[in-house]
Design an enzyme around this catalytic site. Structure first.
Site, PDB file in Angstrom:
ATOM      1  N   SER A 124     126.353  77.416   4.427  1.00  0.00           N
ATOM      2  CA  SER A 124     124.494  76.385   5.030  1.00  0.00           C
ATOM      3  C   SER A 124     124.797  76.372   6.048  1.00  0.00           C
ATOM      4  CB  SER A 124     125.075  75.129   4.539  1.00  0.00           C
ATOM      5  OG  SER A 124     124.257  74.072   4.944  1.00  0.00           O
ATOM      6  N   TYR A 149     129.019  66.588   5.981  1.00  0.00           N
ATOM      7  CA  TYR A 149     128.579  68.009   5.012  1.00  0.00           C
ATOM      8  C   TYR A 149     129.166  69.398   5.244  1.00  0.00           C
ATOM      9  CZ  TYR A 149     125.836  71.356   2.733  1.00  0.00           C
ATOM     10  OH  TYR A 149     125.659  72.228   2.109  1.00  0.00           O
ATOM     11  N   LYS A 153     131.848  72.733   5.203  1.00  0.00           N
ATOM     12  CA  LYS A 153     131.273  73.647   5.586  1.00  0.00           C
ATOM     13  C   LYS A 153     131.892  74.948   6.967  1.00  0.00           C
ATOM     14  CE  LYS A 153     128.649  73.897   1.984  1.00  0.00           C
ATOM     15  NZ  LYS A 153     128.759  74.433   0.476  1.00  0.00           N
TER      16      LYS A 153
HETATM   17  C1  WQD Z   1     113.073  68.919   5.867  1.00  0.00           C
HETATM   18  C2  WQD Z   1     112.292  68.705   6.529  1.00  0.00           C
HETATM   19  C3  WQD Z   1     113.053  66.251   7.149  1.00  0.00           C
HETATM   20  C4  WQD Z   1     112.801  64.348   3.498  1.00  0.00           C
HETATM   21  C5  WQD Z   1     119.429  70.058   4.570  1.00  0.00           C
HETATM   22  C6  WQD Z   1     120.787  69.998   4.153  1.00  0.00           C
HETATM   23  C7  WQD Z   1     121.154  71.859   4.047  1.00  0.00           C
HETATM   24  C8  WQD Z   1     120.222  71.964   2.968  1.00  0.00           C
HETATM   25  C9  WQD Z   1     118.705  71.086   3.007  1.00  0.00           C
HETATM   26  C10 WQD Z   1     122.478  72.154   1.822  1.00  0.00           C
HETATM   27  C11 WQD Z   1     113.058  67.722   7.838  1.00  0.00           C
HETATM   28  C12 WQD Z   1     112.425  65.976   6.651  1.00  0.00           C
HETATM   29  C13 WQD Z   1     112.597  65.136   4.168  1.00  0.00           C
HETATM   30  C14 WQD Z   1     111.536  63.250   3.136  1.00  0.00           C
HETATM   31  C15 WQD Z   1     110.959  64.277   5.300  1.00  0.00           C
HETATM   32  N1  WQD Z   1     121.249  71.110   1.939  1.00  0.00           N
HETATM   33  N2  WQD Z   1     111.801  65.490   5.232  1.00  0.00           N
HETATM   34  N3  WQD Z   1     110.853  63.198   4.444  1.00  0.00           N
HETATM   35  O1  WQD Z   1     117.930  68.336   6.580  1.00  0.00           O
HETATM   36  O2  WQD Z   1     116.379  70.580   6.847  1.00  0.00           O
HETATM   37  O3  WQD Z   1     118.365  70.590   5.162  1.00  0.00           O
HETATM   38  O4  WQD Z   1     118.947  70.759   3.354  1.00  0.00           O
HETATM   39  O5  WQD Z   1     122.546  72.882   2.212  1.00  0.00           O
HETATM   40  O6  WQD Z   1     122.396  71.781   4.052  1.00  0.00           O
HETATM   41  O7  WQD Z   1     121.304  69.567   5.527  1.00  0.00           O
HETATM   42  O8  WQD Z   1     116.284  69.503   4.578  1.00  0.00           O
HETATM   43  O9  WQD Z   1     115.126  68.542   2.893  1.00  0.00           O
HETATM   44  O10 WQD Z   1     116.637  66.976   3.571  1.00  0.00           O
HETATM   45  O11 WQD Z   1     115.095  67.502   5.396  1.00  0.00           O
HETATM   46  O12 WQD Z   1     109.530  63.831   5.974  1.00  0.00           O
HETATM   47  O13 WQD Z   1     111.836  62.408   2.338  1.00  0.00           O
HETATM   48  O14 WQD Z   1     111.634  67.995   5.350  1.00  0.00           O
HETATM   49  O15 WQD Z   1     112.800  65.107   8.484  1.00  0.00           O
HETATM   50  O16 WQD Z   1     112.334  67.759   9.188  1.00  0.00           O
HETATM   51  P1  WQD Z   1     117.167  69.655   6.018  1.00  0.00           P
HETATM   52  P2  WQD Z   1     115.274  68.640   4.201  1.00  0.00           P
END
Ligand code: WQD
Length: 343
Positions: A124, A149, A153
């Site tokens: 990841s 998490y 990795k």
């Molecule tokens: C994306 C953006 C949030 C939810 C994570 C893991 C990564 C991978 C993908 C497994 C950010 C914003 C999110 C919400 C929001 N998973 N957001 N409201 O954090 O980049 O990555 O998921 O491998 O390892 O770290 O993805 O989709 O959670 O967030 O505003 O309800 O959306 O702040 O800017 P992230 P995400």
């Protein structure tokens, strides 16, 4: 090749099984269905036209895992199985370290015992942590994630590198996923998280389909295009193709272990994705702005050039396709896979 796909009933795993079948490989699924459903098997058969062999197994069980290699010879493993919720990992680190590390070691033991030395590992972009700025390159050092998490990795990448160094003949591709989104164009398989989605796209889709009232945007005061977080969203079908490209590249890989970013190299903000989803679905997605989320980066996107030059792979699908394919899946399965009436 006959390829064992651990976590093959899950979101990325199931799309990878489809891509393997399309490439002429035979996939064998091993999954404990902790974050997936056996209902996916019928859909995989409807998409690929072949019945996929599936074993329900706990990969932390060494004997059960070893038995996976006894039925018919396995040529390679694509290891997608693992716990992957960032927030949950902060509150349950022991479970995350035990499950993700022990299952990987158990799989590696079974591979070595059965002479299987070709591995594609689901890593990841979280391994880059906050120390490096985008575009993120594979040689960024040191790797340090901000959550348990992501640390699993980082540790597993190091474990696999040491195993390959000690056991001649191993070839390992470490695939660093950026943000997988979207669904197979059939609408039969897609992201189907249990409970309240942690990730942005499934949450937006559930608001659009009426399962959730509104999205909370985690902060709009970042130094970005519109103040909201920017990420490198990649269509899961492109991601799956990256696994097949890595698998086919292993034999000719000069290094024993090689990391590859699987991303587009482009970044999209939360509000840009929300607007794109509204256009694709024809639905309004109400939102409120809340506080920043602990551990979030402002911007994270890939330098995808190594995968392009060494794997001959690059992401092809647009944000619009990611949203349209997600909507087709979500609107056909408003409450997820297990509840859809199979017409
Ligand atoms: C994306 C953006 C949030 C939810 C994570 C893991 C990564 C991978 C993908 C497994 C950010 C914003 C999110 C919400 C929001 N998973 N957001 N409201 O954090 O980049 O990555 O998921 O491998 O390892 O770290 O993805 O989709 O959670 O967030 O505003 O309800 O959306 O702040 O800017 P992230 P995400």
């Amino acid at each position: 090749m006959r390829v064992l796909v651990t976590g093959g009933a899950g979101y990325v795993g199931s799309h990878t099984v489809v891509a393997l079948a399309e490439a002429g490989h035979t996939a064998v699924i091993a999954d404990n269905f902790s974050n997936s459903s056996p209902a996916v098997l019928d859909r995989l058969e409807r998409i690929s036209g072949v019945s996929v062999e599936c074993h329900e197994v706990e990969l932390t069980d060494a004997e059960a895992t070893e038995r996976l290699f006894h039925a018919e010879p396995i040529d390679a493993v694509i290891h997608c199985a693992g716990l992957k919720a960032v927030g949950e990992s902060v509150s349950a680190p022991r479970e995350y370290y035990r499950n993700n590390l022990v299952s990987t070691l158990t799989v590696a033991d079974a591979m070595e015992k059965n002479g299987v030395r070709r591995l594609v590992f689901s890593s990841s972009a979280t391994v880059y942590g906050a120390a490096h700025s985008s575009p993120l390159g594979e040689d960024s050092w040191p790797l340090e994630s901000s959550n348990p998490y992501g640390q699993t990795k980082v540790i597993i990448e190091r474990m696999l590198s040491d195993i390959a160094a000690a056991n001649p003949g191993w070839k390992v591709a470490l695939l660093r996923y950026f943000n997988p989104v979207g669904a197979h164009a059939s609408g039969l398989i897609g992201e189907d998280p249990r409970g309240v989605p942690n990730n942005l796209m499934p949450f937006v889709a559930q608001v659009a389909v009426g399962r959730r009232d509104r999205l909370t945007v985690h902060g709009d005061d970042y130094d970005t295009v519109d103040g909201t977080g920017e990420r490198d969203y990649i269509h899961v079908v492109d991601l799956a193709a990256g696994h097949v490209a890595a698998l086919d590249h292993l034999d000719s890989m000069t290094a024993d272990v090689r990391a590859f970013n699987l991303g587009t190299g482009a970044s999209t903000s939360v509000l840009q994705l929300l607007r794109a989803f509204e256009r694709a679905s024809g639905r309004t997605v109400p939102y409120v702005v809340g506080p920043r989320r602990e551990g979030d980066l402002a911007v994270a996107y890939a330098d995808p050039s190594r995968a392009r030059t060494e794997l001959g792979w690059m992401a092809a699908r647009s944000l619009e396709e990611m949203c349209a394919d997600t909507w087709r899946w979500q609107s056909a399965n408003p409450s997820g896979m297990s509840s859809r009436l199979d017409s």
